[in-house]
Design an enzyme around this catalytic site. Structure first.
Site, mmCIF file in Angstrom:
data_model
loop_
_atom_site.group_PDB
_atom_site.id
_atom_site.type_symbol
_atom_site.label_atom_id
_atom_site.label_comp_id
_atom_site.label_asym_id
_atom_site.label_seq_id
_atom_site.Cartn_x
_atom_site.Cartn_y
_atom_site.Cartn_z
ATOM 1 N NE ARG A 126 -3.976 -2.061 2.105
ATOM 2 C CZ ARG A 126 -3.820 -3.239 2.903
ATOM 3 N NH1 ARG A 126 -2.884 -2.979 3.928
ATOM 4 N NH2 ARG A 126 -4.665 -4.156 2.904
ATOM 5 C CE LYS A 148 -1.496 13.454 -14.972
ATOM 6 N NZ LYS A 148 -1.948 14.011 -16.287
ATOM 7 C CD GLU A 190 5.922 15.299 -23.111
ATOM 8 O OE1 GLU A 190 5.103 16.355 -23.324
ATOM 9 O OE2 GLU A 190 5.108 14.035 -23.710
ATOM 10 C CE LYS A 232 4.399 16.965 -14.959
ATOM 11 N NZ LYS A 232 4.486 15.981 -15.822
ATOM 12 C CD GLU A 242 -4.909 15.945 -16.289
ATOM 13 O OE1 GLU A 242 -3.721 15.596 -16.141
ATOM 14 O OE2 GLU A 242 -5.684 15.754 -17.130
ATOM 15 N NE ARG A 246 -0.327 16.730 -13.610
ATOM 16 C CZ ARG A 246 0.389 16.027 -12.908
ATOM 17 N NH1 ARG A 246 0.313 15.807 -11.455
ATOM 18 N NH2 ARG A 246 1.407 14.981 -13.503
ATOM 19 C CG ASN A 250 -2.725 15.801 -20.504
ATOM 20 O OD1 ASN A 250 -1.695 15.005 -20.469
ATOM 21 N ND2 ASN A 250 -3.598 15.755 -19.634
ATOM 22 C CG HIS A 253 -0.096 14.642 -24.110
ATOM 23 N ND1 HIS A 253 0.621 15.880 -24.262
ATOM 24 C CD2 HIS A 253 0.657 14.080 -23.259
ATOM 25 C CE1 HIS A 253 1.706 15.829 -23.942
ATOM 26 N NE2 HIS A 253 1.965 14.488 -23.214
ATOM 27 C CG HIS A 257 -2.626 9.840 -25.191
ATOM 28 N ND1 HIS A 257 -3.322 10.097 -24.150
ATOM 29 C CD2 HIS A 257 -1.340 9.812 -25.007
ATOM 30 C CE1 HIS A 257 -2.206 10.502 -23.181
ATOM 31 N NE2 HIS A 257 -1.148 10.388 -23.623
ATOM 32 C CG HIS A 270 4.677 9.648 -24.951
ATOM 33 N ND1 HIS A 270 3.237 9.585 -24.933
ATOM 34 C CD2 HIS A 270 4.928 10.832 -24.316
ATOM 35 C CE1 HIS A 270 2.555 10.560 -24.182
ATOM 36 N NE2 HIS A 270 3.587 11.368 -23.564
HETATM 37 P P1 NAD Z 1 11.247 5.182 -22.644
HETATM 38 O O1 NAD Z 1 11.121 5.126 -21.379
HETATM 39 O O2 NAD Z 1 10.467 4.041 -23.465
HETATM 40 O O3 NAD Z 1 12.683 5.369 -23.125
HETATM 41 C C1 NAD Z 1 13.014 5.648 -24.627
HETATM 42 C C2 NAD Z 1 14.177 4.584 -24.907
HETATM 43 O O4 NAD Z 1 15.442 5.251 -24.422
HETATM 44 C C3 NAD Z 1 14.080 3.224 -24.295
HETATM 45 O O5 NAD Z 1 14.453 2.304 -25.316
HETATM 46 C C4 NAD Z 1 15.202 3.741 -23.135
HETATM 47 O O6 NAD Z 1 15.507 1.935 -22.676
HETATM 48 C C5 NAD Z 1 16.182 4.246 -23.699
HETATM 49 N N1 NAD Z 1 16.901 4.833 -22.772
HETATM 50 C C6 NAD Z 1 16.492 5.483 -21.905
HETATM 51 N N2 NAD Z 1 17.549 6.389 -21.158
HETATM 52 C C7 NAD Z 1 18.442 5.982 -22.101
HETATM 53 C C8 NAD Z 1 20.032 6.540 -22.068
HETATM 54 N N3 NAD Z 1 20.588 7.377 -21.158
HETATM 55 N N4 NAD Z 1 20.707 6.032 -22.766
HETATM 56 C C9 NAD Z 1 20.443 5.399 -23.925
HETATM 57 N N5 NAD Z 1 19.040 4.654 -24.041
HETATM 58 C C10 NAD Z 1 18.081 5.308 -22.996
HETATM 59 O O7 NAD Z 1 10.519 6.457 -23.148
HETATM 60 P P2 NAD Z 1 10.331 8.081 -22.601
HETATM 61 O O8 NAD Z 1 10.243 8.774 -23.766
HETATM 62 O O9 NAD Z 1 11.563 8.141 -21.753
HETATM 63 O O10 NAD Z 1 9.028 8.184 -22.123
HETATM 64 C C11 NAD Z 1 7.887 7.769 -22.602
HETATM 65 C C12 NAD Z 1 6.903 7.234 -21.508
HETATM 66 O O11 NAD Z 1 6.552 8.253 -20.677
HETATM 67 C C13 NAD Z 1 5.433 6.989 -22.258
HETATM 68 O O12 NAD Z 1 5.154 5.685 -21.564
HETATM 69 C C14 NAD Z 1 4.588 8.166 -21.542
HETATM 70 O O13 NAD Z 1 3.318 7.806 -21.457
HETATM 71 C C15 NAD Z 1 5.097 8.370 -20.531
HETATM 72 N N6 NAD Z 1 5.051 9.827 -19.811
HETATM 73 C C16 NAD Z 1 4.375 9.978 -18.594
HETATM 74 C C17 NAD Z 1 4.165 11.084 -18.135
HETATM 75 C C18 NAD Z 1 4.098 11.242 -16.842
HETATM 76 O O14 NAD Z 1 3.447 12.392 -16.235
HETATM 77 N N7 NAD Z 1 4.072 10.219 -15.844
HETATM 78 C C19 NAD Z 1 4.438 12.492 -18.832
HETATM 79 C C20 NAD Z 1 4.991 11.995 -20.140
HETATM 80 C C21 NAD Z 1 5.318 10.971 -20.813
HETATM 81 N N1 GLY Z 2 2.598 14.895 -18.495
HETATM 82 C C1 GLY Z 2 1.123 15.301 -18.260
HETATM 83 C C2 GLY Z 2 1.118 15.527 -16.870
HETATM 84 O O1 GLY Z 2 1.969 15.158 -16.021
HETATM 85 O O2 GLY Z 2 0.021 16.055 -16.198
#
Ligand code: NAD
Ligand code: GLY
Length: 369
Positions: A126, A148, A190, A232, A242, A246, A250, A253, A257, A270
């Site tokens: 939890r 998030k 972003e 942010k 949100e 907030r 998006n 997005h 999406h 993404h």
């Molecule tokens: P990712 O986590 O898939 O990383 C991209 C690629 O880069 C992967 O293959 C990873 O292994 C590689 N990688 C990571 N760091 C590296 C490094 N330093 N050197 C070499 N390779 C490296 O993608 P991302 O773009 O980081 O994140 C996308 C995800 O984030 C999506 O799932 C999206 O929904 C989520 N997201 C979440 C929020 C939130 O607020 N929580 C906001 C935006 C996006």
């Molecule tokens: N990436 C959108 C949020 O964090 O609200």
């Protein structure tokens, strides 16, 4: 890419759940980075098969100065693994090592690892503490900040999850040296996002510094990460869950999406989908009379300069716009089946509202191949 020795810090102000974001080069191997965390018997690094071999040992050695035991769980790499099966591997490792509720989870990787580790931390016993150690530009400027967490469902992106804040975010700019160029561009989507929704001076700065960012000039990256995190932090501090402002984070997005889900997770990154989605959302803002055509052109040019696609893919050979609309109705912002879009309606100002299917169809026709 030169190192930067000066550490910037931005604070997410959420009362007793406030936390700092540290931004600098070399933080992973500096024991001082983690000094303020409560001591515990054990820590677990969650990473993947790509990032683990690059930075896992360095982080593990640093953490071993604070924790008696540091476990590592290494997950498969990719958006298509952001699901229940992979999440369960984290729980298997935690239970397998008899980790208690003081165990601290460290998410070492991009947004996929950060979102999944955060959700695991929110649910294991939890709730256990966790730290974000983002290693992509996208995760440093967005996903590691704000709490998030979650996973995808085949029917919708990030549909299962929780709001759960980390204790600390550590952005080590050195990790960006190994990031593939396509991923750097995805992160820039972003970064660009923050300009139109909140800060025109930042948009001007990104335009003036795009070549330096693409060349990984460390001072430029440090500023881009810091300013993005400040914006942010300003938004999340007002509306953590949100219920209002907030949603502007998006921007791009809703269309994005739909592209990600419609193409199959992992085919478009993404950030690529968000980049293209911002151009589509700008076009929709224009069709509704909220911005002039020059704004759409300005944004399209910048997204293109970042190395991102600006033309959306066809998602259906027969009814492409219908397929986009169906996918967008599953978006978390949709209310009673009505799609809600983040639109630009003034200088550095965004609004969230619906639009008729006819106008949205026209935008999709204009903006997709
Ligand atoms: P990712 O986590 O898939 O990383 C991209 C690629 O880069 C992967 O293959 C990873 O292994 C590689 N990688 C990571 N760091 C590296 C490094 N330093 N050197 C070499 N390779 C490296 O993608 P991302 O773009 O980081 O994140 C996308 C995800 O984030 C999506 O799932 C999206 O929904 C989520 N997201 C979440 C929020 C939130 O607020 N929580 C906001 C935006 C996006
Ligand atoms: N990436 C959108 C949020 O964090 O609200």
């Amino acid at each position: 890419m030169q190192a930067t020795n000066s550490t910037s810090s931005v604070t997410i102000e959420l009362g007793d759940r406030s936390y700092p974001i540290h931004i600098s080069s070399g933080l992973l191997s500096d024991p001082e980075t983690f000094e303020a965390l409560p001591a515990g018997a054990s820590a677990m690094i969650v990473t993947n098969v790509t990032v683990g071999p690059l930075y896992g040992q360095s982080l593990k050695s640093t953490l071993e100065r604070h924790y008696k035991t540091v476990h590592v769980v290494t997950l498969p790499d990719g958006e298509s693994y952001k699901n229940w099966e992979t999440l369960n591997l984290i729980f298997d490792a935690l239970l397998g090592h008899a980790c208690d509720r003081k165990t601290v989870l460290f998410a070492l990787g991009g947004g996929v690892i950060g979102d999944m580790t955060g959700y695991a931390a929110a649910s294991y016993m939890r709730g256990v503490p966790f730290v974000q150690v983002p290693t992509t530009l996208l995760s440093q400027v967005d996903s590691s900040v704000g709490g998030k967490t979650g996973i995808n469902h085949p029917m919708g992106k990030n549909m299962i999850g929780a709001f759960y804040q980390p204790q600390l975010v550590v952005c080590d700019l050195n990790t960006l040296k190994t990031l593939p160029a396509r991923e750097l561009s995805a992160g820039l989507a972003e970064v660009i996002k923050y300009g139109p929704i909140a800060d025109l001076a930042f948009l001007d700065w990104i335009e003036a510094n795009m070549d330096r960012l693409l060349a990984r000039d460390v001072e430029s990256l440090a500023y881009a990460v810091k300013r993005s995190c400040e914006i942010k932090a300003w938004v999340v501090g007002q509306d953590e869950r949100e219920s209002g402002i907030r949603a502007i984070l998006n921007f791009g997005h809703t269309f994005g999406h739909a592209i990600e889900a419609g193409m199959g997770y992992g085919n478009w990154l993404h950030g690529e989908a968000v980049g293209c989605g911002m151009v589509m959302a700008a076009q929709l803002s224009h069709e509704l009379g909220l911005v002039d055509g020059d704004f759409v052109k300005r944004l399209r040019t910048l997204v293109q300069r970042a190395g991102l696609p600006t033309i959306g893919p066809r998602l259906d050979a027969n009814d492409n716009a219908g397929r986009y609309l169906d996918l967008m109705r599953v978006d978390k912002k949709a209310e009673g089946g009505e799609i809600r879009f983040v639109l630009i309606d003034g200088p550095a100002h965004a609004t969230v509202r619906g639009a008729s299917d006819a106008v949205v169809r026209r935008v999709i026709d204009v903006c997709t191949a």
